[in-house]
Scaffold this motif. Structure first.
Motif, short mmCIF file in Angstrom:
data_model
loop_
_atom_site.label_atom_id
_atom_site.label_comp_id
_atom_site.label_asym_id
_atom_site.label_seq_id
_atom_site.Cartn_x
_atom_site.Cartn_y
_atom_site.Cartn_z
N ILE A 130 0.85 -1.19 0.00
CA ILE A 130 0.00 0.00 0.00
C ILE A 130 0.89 1.24 0.00
CG2 ILE A 130 -1.78 1.31 1.21
CD1 ILE A 130 -2.70 -1.30 2.51
N ALA A 131 0.62 2.14 -0.92
CA ALA A 131 1.29 3.44 -0.96
C ALA A 131 0.19 4.50 -1.01
CB ALA A 131 2.21 3.53 -2.16
N PHE A 132 0.55 5.74 -1.40
CA PHE A 132 -0.43 6.83 -1.28
C PHE A 132 -0.55 7.62 -2.58
CE2 PHE A 132 0.86 5.63 2.89
CZ PHE A 132 -0.34 5.60 3.58
N LYS A 133 -1.77 8.05 -2.83
CA LYS A 133 -2.05 8.85 -4.02
C LYS A 133 -1.18 10.10 -4.00
CE LYS A 133 -6.80 7.14 -4.21
NZ LYS A 133 -8.23 7.44 -4.06
N GLN A 134 -0.71 10.49 -5.16
CA GLN A 134 0.18 11.64 -5.38
C GLN A 134 1.59 11.39 -4.87
OE1 GLN A 134 -0.93 14.03 -7.43
NE2 GLN A 134 -2.70 12.74 -7.42
N GLY A 147 4.20 4.33 -6.88
CA GLY A 147 3.91 5.76 -6.82
C GLY A 147 2.47 6.03 -7.21
N GLY A 148 1.85 6.99 -6.55
CA GLY A 148 0.41 7.18 -6.74
C GLY A 148 0.04 8.20 -7.78
N GLN A 149 0.75 8.20 -8.91
CA GLN A 149 0.44 9.14 -9.99
C GLN A 149 0.34 8.35 -11.31
OE1 GLN A 149 2.39 13.06 -9.84
NE2 GLN A 149 3.50 12.38 -8.03
N PRO A 150 -0.86 7.92 -11.69
CA PRO A 150 -1.04 7.08 -12.87
C PRO A 150 -0.44 7.66 -14.15
CG PRO A 150 -3.06 7.16 -11.59
CD PRO A 150 -2.13 8.17 -10.98
N ALA A 151 -0.35 8.98 -14.24
CA ALA A 151 0.21 9.59 -15.46
C ALA A 151 1.63 9.11 -15.72
CB ALA A 151 0.19 11.11 -15.33
N TYR A 152 2.35 8.73 -14.68
CA TYR A 152 3.72 8.26 -14.83
C TYR A 152 3.82 6.77 -15.13
CZ TYR A 152 5.30 12.72 -12.79
OH TYR A 152 5.54 14.04 -12.53
N GLU A 164 -1.94 -1.15 -3.91
CA GLU A 164 -3.12 -0.33 -3.66
C GLU A 164 -2.68 1.06 -3.20
OE1 GLU A 164 -6.18 -1.28 -4.16
OE2 GLU A 164 -5.97 -3.46 -4.38
N HIS A 165 -3.57 2.02 -3.37
CA HIS A 165 -3.25 3.40 -3.00
C HIS A 165 -4.31 3.99 -2.08
CE1 HIS A 165 -0.78 2.86 -6.65
NE2 HIS A 165 0.08 3.58 -5.96
N ALA A 166 -3.85 4.46 -0.93
CA ALA A 166 -4.72 5.16 0.01
C ALA A 166 -4.53 6.66 -0.16
CB ALA A 166 -4.39 4.74 1.44
N GLU A 167 -5.30 7.45 0.56
CA GLU A 167 -5.17 8.90 0.53
C GLU A 167 -4.17 9.36 1.59
OE1 GLU A 167 -8.95 10.78 0.88
OE2 GLU A 167 -9.80 9.73 -0.85
N PHE A 168 -3.26 10.20 1.18
CA PHE A 168 -2.23 10.72 2.08
C PHE A 168 -2.88 11.55 3.19
CE2 PHE A 168 1.36 13.72 2.97
CZ PHE A 168 2.31 12.78 3.32
N ASN A 169 -2.36 11.39 4.40
CA ASN A 169 -2.88 12.10 5.58
C ASN A 169 -4.32 11.72 5.93
OD1 ASN A 169 -0.71 13.53 6.64
ND2 ASN A 169 -1.03 15.31 5.31
N ASN A 170 -4.74 10.54 5.49
CA ASN A 170 -6.10 10.06 5.78
C ASN A 170 -6.00 8.63 6.31
OD1 ASN A 170 -8.71 9.03 5.73
ND2 ASN A 170 -9.30 10.15 3.88
N GLU A 188 6.06 8.66 2.00
CA GLU A 188 7.00 9.77 2.13
C GLU A 188 6.59 10.60 3.36
OE1 GLU A 188 7.58 11.70 -2.05
OE2 GLU A 188 5.69 10.59 -2.04
N PRO A 189 7.52 10.92 4.27
CA PRO A 189 7.17 11.80 5.38
C PRO A 189 6.65 13.16 4.90
CG PRO A 189 9.29 10.78 5.76
CD PRO A 189 8.91 10.45 4.35
N MET A 190 7.12 13.55 3.74
CA MET A 190 6.59 14.73 3.07
C MET A 190 6.59 14.44 1.57
SD MET A 190 7.71 18.77 3.18
CE MET A 190 9.44 18.39 3.36
N GLN A 191 5.41 14.49 0.96
CA GLN A 191 5.35 14.25 -0.47
C GLN A 191 6.01 15.41 -1.21
OE1 GLN A 191 1.18 13.51 -1.49
NE2 GLN A 191 1.52 11.30 -1.22
N GLY A 192 7.02 15.09 -2.01
CA GLY A 192 7.74 16.13 -2.74
C GLY A 192 7.09 16.44 -4.07
N GLU A 193 7.14 15.45 -4.98
CA GLU A 193 6.54 15.64 -6.30
C GLU A 193 5.04 15.86 -6.20
OE1 GLU A 193 8.56 15.81 -8.94
OE2 GLU A 193 10.23 15.40 -7.57
#
Length: 406
Positions: A130-134, A147-152, A164-170, A188-193
């Motif tokens: 499990i990772a996080f969207k964005q 990584g939670g960015q389908p465009a990539y 699977e992808h959950a929502e960050f900070n949720n 990521e402790p802080m999402q950069g991209e």
């Protein structure tokens, strides 16, 4: 031969669209292009150049090692790799280190280790990641899917499964997905991209608790936040939460390519001989430079300085915003800062970045609506003030047409 930007279009694969300028020299927080124009660097090679350009400690380490030994296969080990691993073990939670060439490779190793650990200990069924969207974890097919960015990740055929992808900070979003088949949660402790978005302390603490309750490993991707970027050697230290696996790259080498995966002895023992490897991982040149970078950064003077410089950065951004009213929020941790554009300037982050370059300051974007800053951790205060003056000129250029329309 004249080297110009047009040569890129002639000989390079077109997966990048670099700016027209070509820097040829860097010193500290300043760059100069082929025409001799000077730039103040607030981009830091995307949080890589933690000590600026051509820092004497890094240059000295590289020159010294260059006269000794450049490369060995992993049939042999080498002194710089062992010394760097010892430094990382001594100053983090980790007991074991694996070296790679990049953040993506470090994350690839972390994900493979998590799957192998779960398989060995619990069985084949425990493979969900499990990772996080964005989120962003690299560009290998495995890491770009996590990584939670389908465009990539879209457009390359069938993707690796069990992700699977959950929502960050949720936490509720994660709670709905995590189960007995989850082998790891990567965050990521802080999402950069993903927009320079810090995790809340409550969220990180809750992720740790959910991992523990489900016998899942917690992986911290600190590729962008590590090696002093947040004012701690690694960001996990400020949260009071310890991961099972941590990945680090970017600033680790201060500009020389290197990545590392850090973990415990108990987890590391599942990567037995032959299960993973890297031709260049642990390269003596890279490890010598990285040791100099970690040693230089991991001092009270530099780490405390990050906090002071971050406050100055934010004050200057707020001063500009008071005048032009274009940011809805200025956020981040340490010297990874995101200025979020409000609705009136939606989609103009790249325009600001390009205008900044025209006026002699280099910035970044994190999506279409966030101007990102990741300067040297030791950037002089005077360079911050001077760079902000140039940024203000660029913003005035962008803001003026909007003001006229109003």
């Amino acid at each position: 031969m004249v080297v110009s930007r047009s040569l890129f279009d002639e000989v390079m694969v077109p997966n990048y669209a670099p700016a027209q300028i070509i820097p040829v020299k860097g010193e500290g927080s300043r760059l100069w292009d082929q025409a001799g124009k000077e730039y103040i660097d607030f981009a830091g090679g995307i949080a890589v150049n933690c000590l600026g350009h051509c820092h004497p400690a890094l240059v000295g380490a590289l020159k010294t090692q260059a006269d000794k030994l450049w490369h060995l296969s992993n049939v042999l080990t080498n002194e710089p790799a062992l010394l760097l691993a010892k430094a990382l073990v001594d100053h983090t939670f980790a007991e074991k280190v694996y070296f790679a060439n990049s953040g993506a490779e470090a994350n690839e190793a972390a994900l493979k280790l998590a799957r192998r650990y779960a398989k060995d200990k619990y069985g084949e069924h425990k493979d969900q990641i499990i990772a996080f969207k964005q989120g962003f974890h690299g560009r290998t097919f495995f890491t770009v899917t996590v990584g939670g960015q389908p465009a990539y990740s879209d457009g390359f055929g069938p993707k690796p499964e069990g992700i699977e992808h959950a929502e960050f900070n949720n936490l509720d979003s994660l709670r709905a997905l995590i189960n007995a088949n989850t082998c790891a949660v990567m965050v990521e402790p802080m999402q950069g991209e993903g927009g320079v978005m810090p995790a809340t302390a409550e969220f990180i603490k809750g992720v740790r608790e959910l991992c523990d309750a489900n016998n899942a490993l917690l992986i911290f991707d600190e590729v962008q936040t590590g090696v002093g970027r947040t004012g701690e050697l690694y960001a996990y230290m400020a949260y009071g939460v310890t991961p099972d696996i941590l990945t680090t790259a970017k600033a680790l080498g201060g500009g020389f390519p290197i990545g590392a995966m850090l973990t415990t002895t108990e987890i590391a023992k599942h990567l037995v001989v032959g299960t993973h490897g890297s031709t260049y991982g642990g390269n003596p040149l890279a490890c010598a430079v990285a040791l100099a970078a970690v040693t230089t950064v991991n001092t009270p003077e530099v780490l405390n300085g990050v906090t002071h410089k971050a406050e100055l950065f934010k004050r200057e951004l707020q001063r500009i915003n008071d005048k032009y009213q274009l940011f809805s929020e200025i956020r981040g941790m340490g010297l990874l800062i995101g200025a979020v554009l409000n609705a009136d300037y939606a989609g103009k982050a790249r325009d600001i970045m390009l205008a900044g370059a025209e006026h002699g300051v280099m910035t970044l974007v994190a999506g279409m609506n966030v101007v990102r800053f990741a300067p040297s951790l030791v950037i002089p205060d005077a360079d911050i003030v001077a760079g902000m003056a140039r940024l203000e000129q660029a913003i005035a250029q962008i803001a003026a047409p909007t003001a006229k329309q109003a």
